[in-house]
Design a protein around this motif. Structure first.
Motif, PDB file in Angstrom:
ATOM      1  N   GLN A 174      21.274  54.050 -41.107  1.00  0.00           N
ATOM      2  CA  GLN A 174      20.691  52.672 -41.213  1.00  0.00           C
ATOM      3  C   GLN A 174      21.803  51.767 -41.155  1.00  0.00           C
ATOM      4  OE1 GLN A 174      23.020  53.560 -45.904  1.00  0.00           O
ATOM      5  NE2 GLN A 174      21.249  53.451 -46.652  1.00  0.00           N
ATOM      6  N   GLU A 175      22.396  52.512 -39.741  1.00  0.00           N
ATOM      7  CA  GLU A 175      23.076  51.724 -38.768  1.00  0.00           C
ATOM      8  C   GLU A 175      22.385  51.332 -37.526  1.00  0.00           C
ATOM      9  OE1 GLU A 175      26.948  53.063 -38.322  1.00  0.00           O
ATOM     10  OE2 GLU A 175      28.373  53.162 -40.565  1.00  0.00           O
ATOM     11  N   VAL A 176      20.908  52.565 -37.552  1.00  0.00           N
ATOM     12  CA  VAL A 176      20.309  52.214 -36.612  1.00  0.00           C
ATOM     13  C   VAL A 176      19.427  51.364 -37.314  1.00  0.00           C
ATOM     14  CG1 VAL A 176      18.924  53.176 -34.889  1.00  0.00           C
ATOM     15  CG2 VAL A 176      20.902  54.390 -35.543  1.00  0.00           C
ATOM     16  N   PRO A 177      18.745  49.846 -36.172  1.00  0.00           N
ATOM     17  CA  PRO A 177      17.826  49.107 -36.881  1.00  0.00           C
ATOM     18  C   PRO A 177      16.905  49.405 -36.814  1.00  0.00           C
ATOM     19  CG  PRO A 177      19.020  48.151 -35.212  1.00  0.00           C
ATOM     20  CD  PRO A 177      19.839  49.391 -35.293  1.00  0.00           C
ATOM     21  N   THR A 178      16.212  50.084 -35.483  1.00  0.00           N
ATOM     22  CA  THR A 178      14.992  50.801 -34.824  1.00  0.00           C
ATOM     23  C   THR A 178      14.228  51.952 -36.281  1.00  0.00           C
ATOM     24  OG1 THR A 178      15.911  52.133 -33.207  1.00  0.00           O
ATOM     25  CG2 THR A 178      15.229  49.900 -32.600  1.00  0.00           C
ATOM     26  N   ILE A 179      15.273  52.688 -36.851  1.00  0.00           N
ATOM     27  CA  ILE A 179      14.746  53.517 -37.694  1.00  0.00           C
ATOM     28  C   ILE A 179      14.198  53.537 -39.023  1.00  0.00           C
ATOM     29  CG2 ILE A 179      15.801  56.300 -38.110  1.00  0.00           C
ATOM     30  CD1 ILE A 179      17.375  55.892 -35.722  1.00  0.00           C
ATOM     31  N   GLY A 180      12.988  53.556 -39.636  1.00  0.00           N
ATOM     32  CA  GLY A 180      12.947  52.986 -40.695  1.00  0.00           C
ATOM     33  C   GLY A 180      14.114  54.700 -41.441  1.00  0.00           C
ATOM     34  N   GLN A 181      14.929  52.733 -42.399  1.00  0.00           N
ATOM     35  CA  GLN A 181      15.079  53.909 -44.078  1.00  0.00           C
ATOM     36  C   GLN A 181      14.771  54.955 -44.653  1.00  0.00           C
ATOM     37  OE1 GLN A 181      18.421  52.603 -43.720  1.00  0.00           O
ATOM     38  NE2 GLN A 181      17.574  51.925 -42.162  1.00  0.00           N
ATOM     39  N   ASP A 182      13.503  55.615 -44.771  1.00  0.00           N
ATOM     40  CA  ASP A 182      12.933  56.527 -45.334  1.00  0.00           C
ATOM     41  C   ASP A 182      12.612  57.419 -44.407  1.00  0.00           C
ATOM     42  OD1 ASP A 182      12.732  55.057 -47.207  1.00  0.00           O
ATOM     43  OD2 ASP A 182      10.561  54.222 -47.488  1.00  0.00           O
ATOM     44  N   GLU A 183      13.167  57.502 -43.441  1.00  0.00           N
ATOM     45  CA  GLU A 183      12.524  58.429 -42.191  1.00  0.00           C
ATOM     46  C   GLU A 183      13.287  59.930 -42.936  1.00  0.00           C
ATOM     47  OE1 GLU A 183      12.771  57.835 -37.987  1.00  0.00           O
ATOM     48  OE2 GLU A 183      12.233  55.936 -38.452  1.00  0.00           O
ATOM     49  N   LEU A 184      13.996  60.100 -43.379  1.00  0.00           N
ATOM     50  CA  LEU A 184      14.434  61.283 -43.882  1.00  0.00           C
ATOM     51  C   LEU A 184      14.365  61.641 -45.046  1.00  0.00           C
ATOM     52  CD1 LEU A 184      18.514  61.199 -42.841  1.00  0.00           C
ATOM     53  CD2 LEU A 184      16.396  62.033 -41.342  1.00  0.00           C
ATOM     54  N   VAL A 185      13.280  61.612 -45.734  1.00  0.00           N
ATOM     55  CA  VAL A 185      12.567  62.001 -47.364  1.00  0.00           C
ATOM     56  C   VAL A 185      12.115  62.853 -46.999  1.00  0.00           C
ATOM     57  CG1 VAL A 185      11.696  61.281 -49.240  1.00  0.00           C
ATOM     58  CG2 VAL A 185      12.513  59.269 -47.982  1.00  0.00           C
TER      59      VAL A 185
END
Length: 202
Positions: free
Chosen positions: A173-184
């Protein structure tokens, strides 16, 4: 060179009679999504799976250009066993370990996990939740030693690896280039519907 290790041998009990490694998302099996991501950043890809899965996985991955190897599960001891057996075949100092039910993991996430080489492991998390040991970058030899030691002691929880290793935790959540659903991770048909709807919405 970094090796990519995909864990695909799970029994998919929450998917009923369906092997989730082959469940289709966005036109491809889940296992192919993960391998496609690793294909761009790995010099070798290993797939940990059951013997009965191998031929079908080979078919799904027929277009992969990176050298592909298989690590066949000989014991039903869960993902920590797949990590141990896969790392024993890895020829790299570092190994990405990603379970096949994380189809949204991106190159950007793997790059962030690779940013530091001070510790022996780097894994992602979401604020307020536990780190995710089945989507990480591990220094091969010490992680293999830790996995062997845990299994010999009767411990099968992959989370315990993180207590045995010097570990960097990355809050996505602190890295803007990473999607927030990537760990689903897709454990159930409902999870699959969730990520399918979210990707369509975006």
């Amino acid at each position: 060179m970094t090796t990519g290790l995909v864990l695909a041998g799970g029994r998919s009990t929450r998917f009923g009679d369906v092997d989730k490694a082959f469940v289709e998302f966005d036109g491809s099996p889940l296992v192919k999504h993960v391998v496609d991501t690793l294909d761009a950043v790995s010099g070798q890809i290993l797939v940990s799976c059951r013997k009965a899965q191998r031929s079908r996985i080979e078919g799904a991955l027929s277009e992969i250009e990176t050298p592909l190897g298989f690590v066949i599960d000989t014991e039903s001891i869960g993902p920590l066993g797949g990590i141990r057996d896969g790392l024993s075949r890895s020829q790299s100092e570092w190994t990405f370990v990603v379970a096949c039910d994380f189809p949204l993991v991106s190159h950007q996430l793997l790059a962030v996990l690779s940013a530091s080489e001070e510790d022996n492991a780097a894994v992602p998390t979401v604020s307020g939740e536990q780190p995710q040991p089945l989507c990480g970058r591990y220094r091969t030899d010490p992680t293999l030693d830790a996995a062997r030691s845990l299994l010999e002691a009767g411990e099968r929880r992959p989370m315990e690896l993180l207590d045995r290793l010097d570990t960097t935790t990355v809050d996505i959540q602190e890295v803007p280039t990473i999607g927030q659903d990537e760990l689903v991770n897709v454990n159930t048909p409902a999870d699959l519907r969730h990520i399918d709807q979210r990707t369509r919405d975006h």
